[in-house]
Scaffold this active site. Structure first.
Site, PDB file in Angstrom:
ATOM      1  N   ARG A 147     -18.228 -33.306 -40.058  1.00 23.38           N
ATOM      2  CA  ARG A 147     -18.460 -33.273 -38.617  1.00 23.38           C
ATOM      3  C   ARG A 147     -19.311 -34.474 -38.240  1.00 23.38           C
ATOM      4  NH1 ARG A 147     -22.316 -29.042 -35.385  1.00 23.38           N
ATOM      5  NH2 ARG A 147     -23.807 -30.672 -35.924  1.00 23.38           N
ATOM      6  N   TYR A 159     -27.585 -33.250 -29.012  1.00 20.70           N
ATOM      7  CA  TYR A 159     -27.328 -32.156 -29.949  1.00 20.70           C
ATOM      8  C   TYR A 159     -26.822 -32.698 -31.296  1.00 20.70           C
ATOM      9  CZ  TYR A 159     -24.984 -28.696 -32.581  1.00 20.70           C
ATOM     10  OH  TYR A 159     -24.602 -27.941 -33.628  1.00 20.70           O
ATOM     11  N   ASP A 209     -18.380 -31.403 -32.420  1.00 16.72           N
ATOM     12  CA  ASP A 209     -18.886 -30.249 -31.667  1.00 16.72           C
ATOM     13  C   ASP A 209     -19.371 -30.721 -30.298  1.00 16.72           C
ATOM     14  OD1 ASP A 209     -20.081 -27.964 -30.758  1.00 16.72           O
ATOM     15  OD2 ASP A 209     -21.316 -27.614 -32.547  1.00 16.72           O
ATOM     16  N   HIS A 211     -20.538 -28.612 -28.112  1.00 17.36           N
ATOM     17  CA  HIS A 211     -21.655 -27.692 -27.884  1.00 17.36           C
ATOM     18  C   HIS A 211     -21.694 -27.114 -26.469  1.00 17.36           C
ATOM     19  CE1 HIS A 211     -25.701 -26.241 -29.374  1.00 17.36           C
ATOM     20  NE2 HIS A 211     -24.880 -26.085 -30.395  1.00 17.36           N
ATOM     21  N   GLU A 235     -14.880 -28.568 -31.379  1.00 14.96           N
ATOM     22  CA  GLU A 235     -15.576 -27.270 -31.356  1.00 14.96           C
ATOM     23  C   GLU A 235     -16.315 -27.049 -30.039  1.00 14.96           C
ATOM     24  OE1 GLU A 235     -18.142 -26.998 -34.729  1.00 14.96           O
ATOM     25  OE2 GLU A 235     -19.436 -25.517 -33.796  1.00 14.96           O
ATOM     26  N   GLU A 261     -18.942 -19.298 -32.319  1.00 13.85           N
ATOM     27  CA  GLU A 261     -20.177 -19.063 -33.079  1.00 13.85           C
ATOM     28  C   GLU A 261     -21.158 -18.179 -32.310  1.00 13.85           C
ATOM     29  OE1 GLU A 261     -21.296 -23.182 -33.619  1.00 13.85           O
ATOM     30  OE2 GLU A 261     -22.991 -22.960 -32.269  1.00 13.85           O
ATOM     31  N   ARG A 282     -14.681 -18.954 -34.935  1.00 14.35           N
ATOM     32  CA  ARG A 282     -15.910 -19.326 -35.647  1.00 14.35           C
ATOM     33  C   ARG A 282     -16.942 -18.203 -35.763  1.00 14.35           C
ATOM     34  NH1 ARG A 282     -17.980 -23.398 -37.252  1.00 14.35           N
ATOM     35  NH2 ARG A 282     -19.818 -23.472 -35.913  1.00 14.35           N
ATOM     36  N   GLU A 338     -18.307 -23.877 -42.439  1.00 15.83           N
ATOM     37  CA  GLU A 338     -19.382 -24.845 -42.194  1.00 15.83           C
ATOM     38  C   GLU A 338     -20.441 -24.699 -43.287  1.00 15.83           C
ATOM     39  OE1 GLU A 338     -21.488 -24.153 -38.528  1.00 15.83           O
ATOM     40  OE2 GLU A 338     -22.199 -26.230 -38.417  1.00 15.83           O
ATOM     41  N   TRP A 402     -27.254 -25.933 -23.220  1.00 15.94           N
ATOM     42  CA  TRP A 402     -27.725 -26.729 -24.354  1.00 15.94           C
ATOM     43  C   TRP A 402     -26.731 -26.566 -25.467  1.00 15.94           C
ATOM     44  CZ3 TRP A 402     -28.902 -25.547 -29.467  1.00 15.94           C
ATOM     45  CH2 TRP A 402     -29.360 -26.665 -30.230  1.00 15.94           C
TER      46      TRP A 402
END
Ligand SMILES: [Mg+2]
Length: 402
Positions: A147, A159, A209, A211, A235, A261, A282, A338, A402
């Site tokens: 990643r 991030y 990602d 995020h 992601e 996630e 995820r 991951e 965030w």
């Protein structure tokens, strides 16, 4: 095998972890991870004050009945605190059942579907050049999937990008504030992947990602711009509280999508999977109700050729990683796992038998999930309040994801 006692162990060997230990009249103990990053003590209280009193005297072999009892019995269903607490009990009970059988946990799930578990590592850099160096360094370490996250010109903190290779976002006794500009990020990211793909060649799997920071149409634009670089996945392209947001992204791009996630139940995943709006789910053992519930999510996903890609950052303890690796070894529709190595102090507190080798993780053959806790050592690392940061739009201070 009667449950005689259970206790919650909170420790901070570099970051906070919440661990549930269940004891039985057979002398066997089982461990489950209950860590919810930034809200750790809420799960500790849920377990101590509301769950543990209900466990004493129950048959530890009745994993399904205990799961249903805690889920339906609470009346208030789902949510990250409830589902992390249930996950800790469920993981500890699977650990106990496997120990009682004298078998590694994956054998109880149905045995091996693969010889080893493909993992991806994190390459984080200040800028494009630094990120390319980090990707190449990870390839040297043996990673086959990487990643890539990079600092963005004009933004202070981004991030995934830490200092000196170490990244732990839950860093303040109050939330630190970061600034954000989707425009700057969207200008920068295609150039990052052009440089990374050029440097690393076609073989290495690349992941990224976003995020949860983009709107659906911005995410669609990014997915389209990244198509020439053949990502393994993009992601958390946009927040998924409204699953239909992914339909819009899907309409515009063939870049594979991963999300989940922050999900805690099958109901968060259902539309995304059934509508085939995503390619990878995820959800993790600790945040999605344990092995019993994650298995149900994976089984639904298999019907739609959606594969697993369990969250595995250091905000889950080695107990969760151990359980996840047994799950990954079994689950037929496995995609990737991951893997972010824990600190030395964490690995000492949690003796474990899993290992990394040439881009893959291997779960051990010890009965159970193969992860223990050194309670005397854990006691030397008391809890420290820590929060994840918050994000504000750079141009006017509006609170953002965030
Ligand atoms: Mg993520």
């Amino acid at each position: 095998m009667k449950i005689t006692a259970a206790r919650v162990i909170v420790c901070c060997p570099g970051r906070n972890f919440v661990t549930l230990k269940i004891e039985t009249d057979q002398g066997l103990t089982g461990l489950g991870d209950a860590t919810l990053n930034g809200r750790e003590l809420a799960v500790a209280s849920y377990l101590n004050d509301h769950v543990i009193p209900c466990l004493i005297g129950r048959d530890a072999h009745q994993i399904e009945d205990i799961w249903q009892y805690l889920y339906k019995g609470a009346y208030w269903r789902r949510g990250p605190v409830t589902m992390s607490a249930i996950a800790a009990v469920d993981t500890a009970l699977w650990d106990l059942k496997a120990k009682a059988a004298g078998l590694p946990l994956y054998q109880l799930l149905g045995g091996r579907s693969r010889s080893r578990v493909l993992v991806y590592g994190h390459a984080n850099g200040r800028d494009i050049e630094h990120t390319v160096d980090e990707v190449l360094r990870h390839r040297e370490m043996g990673f086959l999937a990487i990643r890539a996250q990079s600092g963005v010109p004009g933004l202070d903190k981004v991030y995934g990008v830490g200092h000196g290779g170490f990244y732990e976002p839950a860093d303040g006794s109050l939330p630190s504030e970061h600034d954000w500009s989707s425009e700057k990020y969207l200008r920068h990211t295609p150039a990052l992947f052009a440089a990374v793909r050029e440097a690393v060649g076609p073989e290495v799997h690349l992941l990224h990602d976003a995020h949860h920071r983009l709107t659906p149409i911005e995410a669609a634009r990014l997915g389209k711009a990244l198509e020439p670089f053949h990502l393994f996945w993009l992601e958390d392209a946009t927040p998924a509280e409204n699953p239909q947001a992914f339909a819009l992204i899907r309409q515009h791009t063939t870049t594979p999508l991963a999300v989940g996630e922050v999900f805690n139940s099958l109901w968060d995943c259902k539309a995304l999977i059934e509508q085939q709006w995503i390619d990878y789910i995820r959800t993790t053992v600790v945040h999605a109700g344990g092995i019993s519930h994650l298995r149900r999510i994976a089984d639904l996903a298999a019907l739609y050729q959606v594969r697993t890609g369990c969250h595995g950052a250091t905000d889950l303890s080695p107990v969760c990683m151990g359980a996840a690796l047994h799950f990954d070894t079994w689950v037929p529709n496995f995609g990737i796992q991951e893997y972010m190595p824990h600190t030395e102090a964490t690995l000492e507190v949690f003796p474990h038998d899993y290992r990394f080798e040439q881009g893959f993780m291997h779960c051990g053959e010890t009965p159970g999930h193969g992860v223990d806790i050194d309670e005397a050592l854990a006691a030397r690392y008391p809890y420290q309040r820590a929060y994840l940061p918050v994000n504000r739009l750079q141009h006017d201070g509006t609170l953002w994801s965030w």
